[in-house]
Write an enzyme that holds these catalytic residues in place. Structure first.
Site, PDB file in Angstrom:
ATOM      1  N   ASP A  71      34.088  41.046  28.402  1.00  0.00           N
ATOM      2  CA  ASP A  71      35.330  40.282  28.398  1.00  0.00           C
ATOM      3  C   ASP A  71      35.468  39.691  27.013  1.00  0.00           C
ATOM      4  O   ASP A  71      34.530  39.096  26.474  1.00  0.00           O
ATOM      5  CB  ASP A  71      35.346  39.181  29.462  1.00  0.00           C
ATOM      6  CG  ASP A  71      36.774  38.752  29.718  1.00  0.00           C
ATOM      7  OD1 ASP A  71      37.560  39.577  30.238  1.00  0.00           O
ATOM      8  OD2 ASP A  71      37.149  37.620  29.371  1.00  0.00           O
ATOM      9  N   HIS A 186      32.592  41.336  16.840  1.00  0.00           N
ATOM     10  CA  HIS A 186      32.079  40.500  17.934  1.00  0.00           C
ATOM     11  C   HIS A 186      31.256  41.311  18.946  1.00  0.00           C
ATOM     12  O   HIS A 186      30.230  40.876  19.438  1.00  0.00           O
ATOM     13  CB  HIS A 186      33.249  39.792  18.624  1.00  0.00           C
ATOM     14  CG  HIS A 186      34.427  40.667  18.954  1.00  0.00           C
ATOM     15  ND1 HIS A 186      34.942  41.576  18.057  1.00  0.00           N
ATOM     16  CD2 HIS A 186      35.181  40.812  20.070  1.00  0.00           C
ATOM     17  CE1 HIS A 186      35.965  42.209  18.608  1.00  0.00           C
ATOM     18  NE2 HIS A 186      36.128  41.778  19.819  1.00  0.00           N
TER      19      HIS A 186
HETATM   20  P1  ITT Z   1      39.020  45.474  30.837  1.00  0.00           P
HETATM   21  O1  ITT Z   1      39.149  44.136  31.527  1.00  0.00           O
HETATM   22  O2  ITT Z   1      39.241  46.632  31.749  1.00  0.00           O
HETATM   23  O3  ITT Z   1      37.758  45.585  30.044  1.00  0.00           O
HETATM   24  P2  ITT Z   1      41.108  44.407  29.137  1.00  0.00           P
HETATM   25  O4  ITT Z   1      41.878  44.976  27.999  1.00  0.00           O
HETATM   26  O5  ITT Z   1      41.901  43.721  30.214  1.00  0.00           O
HETATM   27  O6  ITT Z   1      40.214  45.587  29.764  1.00  0.00           O
HETATM   28  P3  ITT Z   1      39.910  41.859  28.491  1.00  0.00           P
HETATM   29  O7  ITT Z   1      40.370  41.206  29.740  1.00  0.00           O
HETATM   30  O8  ITT Z   1      38.513  41.563  28.018  1.00  0.00           O
HETATM   31  O9  ITT Z   1      40.004  43.444  28.593  1.00  0.00           O
HETATM   32  O10 ITT Z   1      40.935  41.494  27.358  1.00  0.00           O
HETATM   33  C1  ITT Z   1      40.569  41.511  26.036  1.00  0.00           C
HETATM   34  C2  ITT Z   1      41.781  41.713  25.164  1.00  0.00           C
HETATM   35  O11 ITT Z   1      41.470  41.154  23.880  1.00  0.00           O
HETATM   36  C3  ITT Z   1      42.019  43.195  24.943  1.00  0.00           C
HETATM   37  O12 ITT Z   1      43.035  43.677  25.778  1.00  0.00           O
HETATM   38  C4  ITT Z   1      42.397  43.265  23.476  1.00  0.00           C
HETATM   39  O13 ITT Z   1      43.752  43.176  23.350  1.00  0.00           O
HETATM   40  C5  ITT Z   1      41.776  42.030  22.864  1.00  0.00           C
HETATM   41  N1  ITT Z   1      40.570  42.469  22.136  1.00  0.00           N
HETATM   42  C6  ITT Z   1      39.282  42.381  22.538  1.00  0.00           C
HETATM   43  N2  ITT Z   1      38.462  42.940  21.647  1.00  0.00           N
HETATM   44  C7  ITT Z   1      39.250  43.410  20.660  1.00  0.00           C
HETATM   45  C8  ITT Z   1      39.010  44.105  19.462  1.00  0.00           C
HETATM   46  O14 ITT Z   1      37.788  44.490  19.123  1.00  0.00           O
HETATM   47  N3  ITT Z   1      40.052  44.423  18.714  1.00  0.00           N
HETATM   48  C9  ITT Z   1      41.298  44.078  19.072  1.00  0.00           C
HETATM   49  N4  ITT Z   1      41.620  43.442  20.174  1.00  0.00           N
HETATM   50  C10 ITT Z   1      40.603  43.095  20.969  1.00  0.00           C
END
Ligand code: ITT
Length: 198
Positions: A71, A186
């Protein structure tokens, strides 16, 4: 120590999936929820750590596989940490990150008219959970500090990559070769701390 041979990468985000695949040892057999036709659970936690645990335990219990979930999100200081755990939701139902980035710019405009002339500090955070091991779950958190770019730059990466400039660099993650990003971000930092289990 129990070495992991098979793992479900518990994400339905293709950008994250390919990055996590790259960070895991080649010899581990990898599965995805998409291939197994499993939708993501609702993220009802109040922190990255809680949501990461919710996903890993959910996917692991559904499949009987060891599951690693991530997450993550972007915290912007002058927005009091927003979008934070709502980073994904700012993209709307269709996970449209042009829209999410527009929302970030709009929130910054509202907060401070001349924000584009200043350094807007922000960080990406990644909380990992590995669930389904014989022993207790494994947790790890990684962060990368940086700034919000005053415009969207670069087409590489995913999510908020086009507006995040890591500290000490000039390029946004969206302009960087993904292999370079994978070695400093990260997610990499969170993985580094649990390398001995993989
Ligand atoms: P899952 O829950 O299925 O893993 P999600 O996209 O909903 O997919 P998250 O709830 O963890 O995942 O949301 C994290 C959001 O933060 C993700 O949709 C990205 O837009 C952003 N994010 C996380 N890591 C990133 C990265 O390395 N580069 C750019 N954006 C990132």
């Amino acid at each position: 120590m129990e070495k992991i041979k098979k793992i479900l990468i518990g994400t339905n985000n293709p950008g994250k999936y390919s990055e996590i695949c790259d960070l895991l040892p080649k010899e581990i057999e990898k599965f995805s929820p998409k291939k197994l036709n499993i939708k993501s659970p609702e993220e009802t936690g109040a922190s990255f750590e809680e949501n990461s645990f919710i996903k890993a335990s959910y996917f692991s219990k559904k499949t009987n596989l060891i599951c690693l979930s991530d997450d993550s999100g972007l915290e912007i200081d002058i927005l009091n940490g927003r979008p934070g755990i709502y980073s994904s939701r700012w993209g709307g139902k269709n996970k449209n990150f042009n829209l999410a980035i527009k929302k970030v710019f709009k929130a910054l405009d509202k907060k401070k008219k001349n924000w584009r002339e200043e350094k807007i500090s922000a960080r990406f955070i990644c909380a990992l959970t590995i669930f389904g091991l014989k022993k207790k779950p494994i947790f790890s958190v990684g962060k990368i500090e940086g700034y919000i770019s005053n415009e969207q730059r670069g087409l590489k990466g995913f999510g908020y990559d086009p507006i995040f400039i890591p500290k000490g660099k000039r390029k946004t993650f969206g302009e960087m070769d993904p292999k370079k990003k994978y070695k400093i971000d990260h997610r990499y930092k969170a993985f580094k701390k649990i390398r001995k289990f993989l």
